[in-house]
Design a protein around this motif. Structure first.
Motif, PDB file in Angstrom:
ATOM      1  N   UNK A 211      68.966   4.568  26.396  1.00 22.04           N
ATOM      2  CA  UNK A 211      69.972   5.397  25.749  1.00 22.04           C
ATOM      3  C   UNK A 211      70.767   4.723  24.646  1.00 22.04           C
ATOM      4  N   UNK A 212      70.498   3.470  24.360  1.00 22.96           N
ATOM      5  CA  UNK A 212      71.215   2.778  23.290  1.00 22.96           C
ATOM      6  C   UNK A 212      70.653   3.230  21.943  1.00 22.96           C
ATOM      7  N   UNK A 213      71.474   3.238  20.930  1.00 26.25           N
ATOM      8  CA  UNK A 213      71.012   3.575  19.590  1.00 26.25           C
ATOM      9  C   UNK A 213      70.013   2.540  19.086  1.00 26.25           C
ATOM     10  N   UNK A 214      69.082   2.969  18.234  1.00 24.45           N
ATOM     11  CA  UNK A 214      68.001   2.078  17.811  1.00 24.45           C
ATOM     12  C   UNK A 214      68.518   0.839  17.099  1.00 24.45           C
ATOM     13  N   UNK A 215      69.426   1.001  16.159  1.00 27.03           N
ATOM     14  CA  UNK A 215      69.886  -0.137  15.374  1.00 27.03           C
ATOM     15  C   UNK A 215      70.704  -1.115  16.221  1.00 27.03           C
ATOM     16  N   UNK A 216      71.485  -0.590  17.159  1.00 27.19           N
ATOM     17  CA  UNK A 216      72.214  -1.470  18.071  1.00 27.19           C
ATOM     18  C   UNK A 216      71.248  -2.238  18.967  1.00 27.19           C
ATOM     19  N   UNK A 217      70.245  -1.544  19.474  1.00 27.97           N
ATOM     20  CA  UNK A 217      69.243  -2.187  20.328  1.00 27.97           C
ATOM     21  C   UNK A 217      68.458  -3.241  19.556  1.00 27.97           C
ATOM     22  N   UNK A 218      68.126  -2.938  18.324  1.00 18.72           N
ATOM     23  CA  UNK A 218      67.380  -3.884  17.500  1.00 18.72           C
ATOM     24  C   UNK A 218      68.212  -5.138  17.210  1.00 18.72           C
ATOM     25  N   UNK A 219      69.471  -4.950  16.918  1.00 19.37           N
ATOM     26  CA  UNK A 219      70.347  -6.091  16.637  1.00 19.37           C
ATOM     27  C   UNK A 219      70.530  -6.963  17.873  1.00 19.37           C
ATOM     28  N   UNK A 220      70.812  -6.345  19.007  1.00 17.78           N
ATOM     29  CA  UNK A 220      70.997  -7.092  20.246  1.00 17.78           C
ATOM     30  C   UNK A 220      69.716  -7.827  20.640  1.00 17.78           C
ATOM     31  N   UNK A 221      68.586  -7.165  20.498  1.00 22.64           N
ATOM     32  CA  UNK A 221      67.304  -7.785  20.842  1.00 22.64           C
ATOM     33  C   UNK A 221      66.974  -8.939  19.906  1.00 22.64           C
ATOM     34  N   UNK A 222      67.345  -8.824  18.660  1.00 20.43           N
ATOM     35  CA  UNK A 222      67.111  -9.916  17.717  1.00 20.43           C
ATOM     36  C   UNK A 222      67.933 -11.151  18.085  1.00 20.43           C
ATOM     37  N   UNK A 223      69.156 -10.941  18.547  1.00 15.66           N
ATOM     38  CA  UNK A 223      69.968 -12.068  18.998  1.00 15.66           C
ATOM     39  C   UNK A 223      69.334 -12.748  20.212  1.00 15.66           C
ATOM     40  N   UNK A 224      68.829 -11.956  21.139  1.00 20.83           N
ATOM     41  CA  UNK A 224      68.147 -12.503  22.312  1.00 20.83           C
ATOM     42  C   UNK A 224      66.877 -13.239  21.886  1.00 20.83           C
ATOM     43  N   UNK A 225      66.172 -12.689  20.898  1.00 20.85           N
ATOM     44  CA  UNK A 225      64.951 -13.321  20.406  1.00 20.85           C
ATOM     45  C   UNK A 225      65.208 -14.676  19.762  1.00 20.85           C
ATOM     46  N   UNK A 226      66.298 -14.812  19.044  1.00 19.47           N
ATOM     47  CA  UNK A 226      66.642 -16.099  18.431  1.00 19.47           C
ATOM     48  C   UNK A 226      66.915 -17.137  19.515  1.00 19.47           C
ATOM     49  N   UNK A 227      67.618 -16.747  20.556  1.00 17.72           N
ATOM     50  CA  UNK A 227      67.880 -17.676  21.659  1.00 17.72           C
ATOM     51  C   UNK A 227      66.594 -18.049  22.390  1.00 17.72           C
ATOM     52  N   UNK A 228      65.697 -17.078  22.567  1.00 18.04           N
ATOM     53  CA  UNK A 228      64.414 -17.367  23.213  1.00 18.04           C
ATOM     54  C   UNK A 228      63.575 -18.306  22.355  1.00 18.04           C
ATOM     55  N   UNK A 229      63.601 -18.109  21.051  1.00 22.97           N
ATOM     56  CA  UNK A 229      62.858 -19.001  20.155  1.00 22.97           C
ATOM     57  C   UNK A 229      63.403 -20.421  20.234  1.00 22.97           C
TER      58      UNK A 229
END
Length: 88
Positions: free
Chosen positions: A31-49
């Motif tokens: 139910x999260x908005x796409x752009x909010x989800x994309x931004x949050x996921x990108x932050x998680x992706x940077x930490x995973x990298x």
């Protein structure tokens, strides 16, 4: 050393890409908005990298690093693709 660098960069990118795809599609499905989800996921992706990069440099053996990073990235990308297909 080149093999470790390749595992860190390529494997870490694969894992981060899969994680971003899975997190984004799951957050949109929740139910999260796409752009909010994309931004949050990108932050998680940077930490995973970053974590994958440090692990690849510090690991004693390289084959488990490759297995986890590429296998995990492929699995997460599959999850993201499946959830995205279910949303359409």
């Amino acid at each position: 050393m080149l093999a470790r660098l390749a595992a860190a960069v390529l494997g870490g990118y694969g894992l981060a890409w899969g994680l971003v795809a899975a997190c984004t599609s799951l957050a949109v499905a929740a139910g999260m908005g796409f752009h909010d989800a994309e931004f949050l996921s990108s932050l998680v992706g940077v930490l995973a990298f970053l974590g994958a990069l440090l692990w690849a440099i510090a690991a004693r053996r390289l084959w488990p690093v490759w297995a986890v990073l590429l296998g995990g990235g492929a699995l997460l990308a599959g999850v993201g693709s499946a959830v995205q297909a279910a949303l359409i």
